[in-house]
Design a protein around this motif. Structure first.
Motif, PDB file in Angstrom:
ATOM      1  N   PRO A 163       0.826  -1.202   0.000  1.00 42.39           N
ATOM      2  CA  PRO A 163       0.000   0.000   0.000  1.00 42.39           C
ATOM      3  C   PRO A 163       0.863   1.257   0.000  1.00 42.39           C
ATOM      4  N   ARG A 164       0.419   2.258  -0.730  1.00 40.25           N
ATOM      5  CA  ARG A 164       1.149   3.513  -0.813  1.00 40.25           C
ATOM      6  C   ARG A 164       0.954   4.355   0.447  1.00 40.25           C
ATOM      7  N   SER A 219      -8.543   4.272  -0.412  1.00 43.01           N
ATOM      8  CA  SER A 219      -7.525   3.932   0.593  1.00 43.01           C
ATOM      9  C   SER A 219      -8.083   4.067   1.991  1.00 43.01           C
ATOM     10  N   ALA A 249      -8.081  11.751   3.338  1.00 43.03           N
ATOM     11  CA  ALA A 249      -7.564  11.290   2.044  1.00 43.03           C
ATOM     12  C   ALA A 249      -6.909  12.446   1.294  1.00 43.03           C
ATOM     13  N   HIS A 261     -10.530   1.215   2.660  1.00 41.71           N
ATOM     14  CA  HIS A 261      -9.810  -0.059   2.753  1.00 41.71           C
ATOM     15  C   HIS A 261      -9.345  -0.308   4.189  1.00 41.71           C
ATOM     16  N   ARG A 262      -9.074   0.771   4.925  1.00 40.22           N
ATOM     17  CA  ARG A 262      -8.554   0.648   6.290  1.00 40.22           C
ATOM     18  C   ARG A 262      -9.591   0.910   7.381  1.00 40.22           C
ATOM     19  N   ASP A 289      -0.004   4.040   4.466  1.00 43.55           N
ATOM     20  CA  ASP A 289      -0.288   3.121   5.570  1.00 43.55           C
ATOM     21  C   ASP A 289      -1.209   3.780   6.588  1.00 43.55           C
ATOM     22  N   ALA A 329      -4.278  10.712  -0.984  1.00 44.69           N
ATOM     23  CA  ALA A 329      -4.693   9.316  -1.216  1.00 44.69           C
ATOM     24  C   ALA A 329      -6.070   9.293  -1.873  1.00 44.69           C
TER      25      ALA A 329
END
Length: 193
Positions: A5-6, A43, A34, A46-47, A8, A39
């Motif tokens: 992942p770009r 992203s 984001a 996703h977290r 974290d 991002a």
């Protein structure tokens, strides 16, 4: 092989801390975080399943970081008066070293949506608080605080007083004065004399 992942989780939470420090909990949105790190919105999702989880994680990571050091100071010194002075001093020193996190902690868990947190997030929060409050209670006992007024004095000296010293400076966006730790320690010692 999957591409790493770009962005974290810590990068995202760091951005959330900065947003909360400057604009309060309302500034911490999925899109704002984001955007702050450049991002894609995916992203974030996703977290974190949603904003509630993001708010819980940014609060918990910050308060757990503070509690880790505070607990170590509370329990690391055998002499209770020395431990008490060190604990009150630690609050100010930690806030000086981590002004953005300290500004975030001037809010409360309720401001970060605690009533909507998952059971796991609530469990983490309660476990950390219980650990610190148990250490405070043991220290109060070692200081001879036998009644409610004496226990309240310990909480005042080790929690409320140090927060009062830092609150007005942090809320105004000013650095803590160089004498803040000394003043806090002196006041704590006087309250517990």
């Amino acid at each position: 092989m999957a591409r790493p992942p770009r962005f974290d989780t810590d990068q995202l939470l760091d951005a959330a801390v900065l947003l909360a420090a400057s604009g309060g909990p309302a500034a911490v949105t999925m899109s704002a975080v984001a955007q702050a790190v450049g991002a894609p919105s995916g992203s974030m999702y996703h977290r974190f399943p949603g904003r509630t989880a993001l708010l819980a994680e940014v609060w918990l990571r910050t308060v757990e970081h503070f509690q880790e050091g505070y607990f170590a100071v509370l329990t690391g010194e055998p002499d209770p008066r020395t431990a008490a002075r060190a604990a009150s001093r630690h609050v100010v020193a930690w806030c000086r070293e981590h002004p953005d996190e300290a500004a975030l902690l001037l809010y409360g868990a309720a401001d970060f949506g605690r009533s909507d947190w998952s059971e796991e997030h609530v469990r983490r929060a309660d476990a950390g608080n219980s650990r610190v409050f148990a250490a405070l209670a043991r220290l109060a006992e070692a200081l001879g605080a036998r009644d409610e007024q004496a226990r309240d004095r310990v909480v005042l000296a080790l929690v409320e007083l140090p927060l009062t010293v830092v609150r007005r400076h942090l809320r105004a966006g000013n650095p803590l004065p160089p004498h803040a730790e000394d003043l806090t320690e002196q006041c704590t010692a006087a309250l517990l004399a």
